[in-house]
Design a protein around this motif. Structure first.
Motif, mmCIF file in Angstrom:
data_model
loop_
_atom_site.group_PDB
_atom_site.id
_atom_site.type_symbol
_atom_site.label_atom_id
_atom_site.label_comp_id
_atom_site.label_asym_id
_atom_site.label_seq_id
_atom_site.Cartn_x
_atom_site.Cartn_y
_atom_site.Cartn_z
ATOM 1 N N GLY A 20 0.886 -1.291 0.100
ATOM 2 C CA GLY A 20 -0.043 -0.149 -0.158
ATOM 3 C C GLY A 20 0.895 1.217 -0.034
ATOM 4 N N MET A 22 -0.342 4.571 0.735
ATOM 5 C CA MET A 22 -1.140 5.797 1.448
ATOM 6 C C MET A 22 0.073 6.706 2.120
ATOM 7 N N GLN A 23 1.151 6.026 2.541
ATOM 8 C CA GLN A 23 2.222 6.766 3.416
ATOM 9 C C GLN A 23 3.109 7.545 2.511
ATOM 10 N N TRP A 26 3.345 11.683 2.867
ATOM 11 C CA TRP A 26 2.965 11.849 4.036
ATOM 12 C C TRP A 26 3.963 11.386 5.238
ATOM 13 N N THR A 50 -3.091 1.921 -4.423
ATOM 14 C CA THR A 50 -3.077 3.521 -4.159
ATOM 15 C C THR A 50 -4.511 3.898 -4.220
ATOM 16 N N TYR A 54 -4.941 9.900 -2.002
ATOM 17 C CA TYR A 54 -3.713 9.744 -1.281
ATOM 18 C C TYR A 54 -3.005 10.928 -1.526
ATOM 19 N N THR A 55 -2.343 11.903 -0.651
ATOM 20 C CA THR A 55 -2.924 12.088 0.960
ATOM 21 C C THR A 55 -3.426 13.182 0.975
ATOM 22 N N SER A 66 0.654 10.351 -4.081
ATOM 23 C CA SER A 66 1.163 8.903 -4.155
ATOM 24 C C SER A 66 0.942 8.435 -5.521
ATOM 25 N N THR A 87 -5.655 1.574 -8.385
ATOM 26 C CA THR A 87 -5.999 2.675 -8.012
ATOM 27 C C THR A 87 -7.547 2.663 -7.450
ATOM 28 N N HIS A 137 -14.030 3.298 -4.303
ATOM 29 C CA HIS A 137 -13.278 3.415 -3.035
ATOM 30 C C HIS A 137 -14.375 2.811 -1.875
ATOM 31 N N TRP A 224 -7.326 -4.335 3.506
ATOM 32 C CA TRP A 224 -6.491 -3.273 4.002
ATOM 33 C C TRP A 224 -6.534 -3.435 5.516
#
Length: 339
Positions: A20, A22-23, A26, A50, A54-55, A66, A87, A137, A224
């Motif tokens: 993943g 997401m970070q 971030w 992704t 994000y994000t 991302s 995505t 999503h 997730w």
């Protein structure tokens, strides 16, 4: 040698652990993100997940960061054809998300208008001509499901998208979508991305209903938060204060109960028998569950990622799986909440 797993009835074959992102942008800057993706790819990893938003909750981030980082990495490495890129579309784009946005010019949802625009934006940020798995999503109550599915179908027909999936759908919403796809001859979801772990609050609903739908109709499951917001890593101990981290105060304490720590301590016991880590055992347990294709992990350091990839060296016995399942049983979780 790692065996790649087929995603439902699609033609996609995934590394058993997804990365993943997401970070990225971030808690991991671009240089760190490149290191993480390099490490993952070197281990044989091919599944990057992704979302367009994000994000955007990070100050100065309008969303899409991302995807942009992933696009630059794939271009630099020349490995787009080696990767399965997933995505998502639905969330509000633009700095600040939904706040302050005109309702006349909506930049979110699952309408045909927004899906077609959002897909082209994601393709541009990812620097690719197609998305392997394009996912809703979460549900959009303002848009008929047939409009959403027709828009996804158009993207597949254009060659922009290979397969479609959904995330955070309830069982009845998923069945509604599958029925409409069948009835109208539209593209059908090949996967679902639910929150799922030994400790997830939605585990009971998943195992009672969603999982059965996925088994019956051949959908892949790519969960997730498979480590329960980090609780299943073993870094939180019974009766001890929370460690300092970005996520500790937000996500960990709300999961704490006697059952939580019983689960963690059982993971530690099983891990001790295998020379493994609790997080590896938690992921190995998940990989034994019906319809599971690849849990999606996150990491902020190469060391964290390497530890989690070590899951694939852990082989649990049926007795191990049963022991973990019994101590984490969601019927017990309900009893704990009621008392």
């Amino acid at each position: 040698m790692t065996t790649y797993r087929k995603l439902g009835r699609s033609g996609l074959h995934l590394f058993p652990i997804g990365l993943g992102t997401m970070q990225f942008g971030w808690t991991a800057d671009e240089a760190r993100a490149f290191e993480l993706m390099d490490t993952y790819a070197a281990a044989g990893g091919n599944f990057l997940d992704t979302a367009d938003i994000y994000t955007m909750w990070t100050p100065g981030n309008p969303g899409g960061v991302s995807e942009e980082i992933m696009g630059r990495w794939m271009k630099a490495r020349g490995n787009r054809d080696d990767m399965v890129i997933a995505t998502k579309v639905r969330g509000a784009m633009g700095e600040g998300g939904a706040q302050g946005r005109s309702t006349i010019h909506q930049r979110e949802g699952l309408s045909r208008r927004w899906i077609l625009r959002a897909c082209e934006d994601s393709l541009r940020r990812l620097q690719t001509d197609h998305i392997d798995l394009y996912q809703a999503h979460w549900i959009d109550n303002q848009t008929p499901i047939e409009e959403t599915l027709a828009a996804f179908t158009e993207l597949v027909q254009r060659g922009y998208v290979r397969y479609i999936g959904c995330s955070n759908y309830s069982a009845w919403r998923l069945m509604q979508a599958l029925w409409e796809s069948d009835r109208r001859g539209l593209e059908s979801f090949v996967s679902i991305q639910p929150e799922y772990s030994l400790l997830s609050p939605t585990r009971a609903n998943f195992e009672r209903e969603l999982q059965k739908v996925c088994v019956e109709y051949g959908l892949g499951v790519i969960p997730w938060s498979p480590l329960g917001g980090g609780v299943l890593t073993g870094k939180y101990r019974r009766g001890q204060p929370l460690p300092e981290s970005v996520r500790a105060d937000e996500n960990a304490a709300r999961r704490f109960s006697d059952r939580t720590f019983d689960v963690v301590e059982t993971l530690e016991t099983v891990a001790g028998r295998h020379g493994a880590r609790p997080a590896q055992v938690a992921l190995a347990w998940m990989l034994e569950q019906p319809a599971l294709t690849a849990p999606i992990i996150g990491a902020n350091t190469v060391e964290q990622l390497q530890e989690l990839l070590g899951t694939l060296d852990v082989t649990l016995s049926p007795e191990d799986v049963g022991e973990i399942s019994r101590v984490s049983d969601w019927e017990r979780a309900r009893t704990d909440l009621e008392t």
